[in-house]
Design an enzyme around this catalytic site. Structure first.
Site, short mmCIF file in Angstrom:
data_model
loop_
_atom_site.label_atom_id
_atom_site.label_comp_id
_atom_site.label_asym_id
_atom_site.label_seq_id
_atom_site.Cartn_x
_atom_site.Cartn_y
_atom_site.Cartn_z
CG HIS A 1 -6.50 5.56 4.54
ND1 HIS A 1 -6.76 5.17 3.24
CD2 HIS A 1 -7.69 5.65 5.14
CE1 HIS A 1 -8.06 5.05 3.07
NE2 HIS A 1 -8.65 5.34 4.22
CG ASP B 1 -4.39 0.98 5.09
OD1 ASP B 1 -4.82 0.81 6.25
OD2 ASP B 1 -4.69 1.98 4.41
CD GLU C 1 -1.91 6.11 2.88
OE1 GLU C 1 -2.56 6.99 2.26
OE2 GLU C 1 -2.43 5.06 3.29
CD GLU D 1 -8.19 18.93 -0.84
OE1 GLU D 1 -6.94 18.92 -0.79
OE2 GLU D 1 -8.85 19.81 -1.42
CG HIS E 1 -2.02 10.41 4.30
ND1 HIS E 1 -1.43 11.55 4.80
CD2 HIS E 1 -2.01 10.56 2.95
CE1 HIS E 1 -1.06 12.34 3.81
NE2 HIS E 1 -1.41 11.78 2.66
CG ASP F 1 -1.92 1.17 1.15
OD1 ASP F 1 -2.71 1.20 0.19
OD2 ASP F 1 -1.90 2.03 2.03
#
Length: 240
Positions: A162, A167, A14, A62, A67, A12
């Site tokens: 997140h 994750d 970010e 945003e 995260h 995963d």
């Protein structure tokens, strides 16, 4: 669904945000966290790759709300170029598992390009998208990671924001259950750990036991009377 017993890497990322001007979602944005865990023979080995990365641009507000990673937190973290080779070494030759894989792969390829590396993720790994898998298993339904955790009874209570490594750990459990096997929550002893801190233990939610309410004496009496009536008019299966 046929299980794959080769080396898997569940990944995963970010990012600083997503492009909203009609171009590729990764255009002009950077990866700021990578988390990946290794599975061999359907068991989590305990080896993982984790890195925070200082981007070349500010993080969109945003994205921070998703995260929680800020520019100040990343100020002393390495640039992507500094972790590139270790990352490539970890994923090379594996089947790469990601949820909405085109998102992560697009960002990875963009970072490779920015580094001047003539390389694409598909040259390093085969790609499996668990979102596409989930859409086939649960057509017409929501299939984000939280929803899948709920369907498969996986505890994701620590996922308040997140985070790439967390994750990836959760997605590993989801993938193993989606492909028809039990998750193995204990890691192989003595395995190597890459980068960052050891992975936190995870738990699978246990279904609550059903409460048994016994019939009262009056209810049992009425039940037996009903069976007597049935037996008078033929065979009573409940008394055979």
């Amino acid at each position: 669904m046929k299980a794959n017993y080769d080396r898997l890497v569940v990944l995963d990322t970010e990012t600083t945000g997503m492009n909203r001007e009609g171009g590729p979602h990764y255009q002009g944005h950077n990866i700021i966290e990578i988390g990946a865990v290794e599975i061999i023979n359907r068991k989590l080995t305990g080896r993982h790759f984790h890195a925070y990365i200082q981007p070349t641009r500010a993080i969109d507000p945003e994205a921070i709300s998703v995260h929680g990673i800020t520019d100040a937190f990343l100020a002393d973290k390495p640039r992507y170029a500094q972790i590139h080779q270790a990352f490539v070494d970890f994923i090379q030759g594996a089947e790469l598992i990601a949820h909405n894989a085109p998102f992560d792969v697009g960002f990875m390829d963009y970072e490779f390009k920015n580094l001047g590396v003539s390389l694409q993720t598909t040259e390093l790994c085969t790609i499996t998208d668990t979102l596409a898998m989930a859409k086939k298993i649960f057509p017409g339904k929501r299939n984000n990671l939280d929803v899948l955790c709920d369907r498969y009874g996986i505890d994701n209570s620590r996922r308040t924001l997140h985070g790439a490594l967390l994750d990836a750990e959760i997605l590993a459990d989801v993938y193993l259950l989606m492909t028809g096997g039990q998750t193995n929550l204990s890691f192989n002893a003595g395995t190597e750990t890459d980068n960052a801190s050891p992975m936190a233990p995870r738990t699978v939610k246990r279904q609550k036991s059903l409460k048994v309410i016994p019939a009262s004496a009056d209810e049992m009496s009425a039940h037996e009377a009903r069976l007597d009536f049935i037996e008078q008019n033929g065979s009573c299966l409940w008394r055979q």
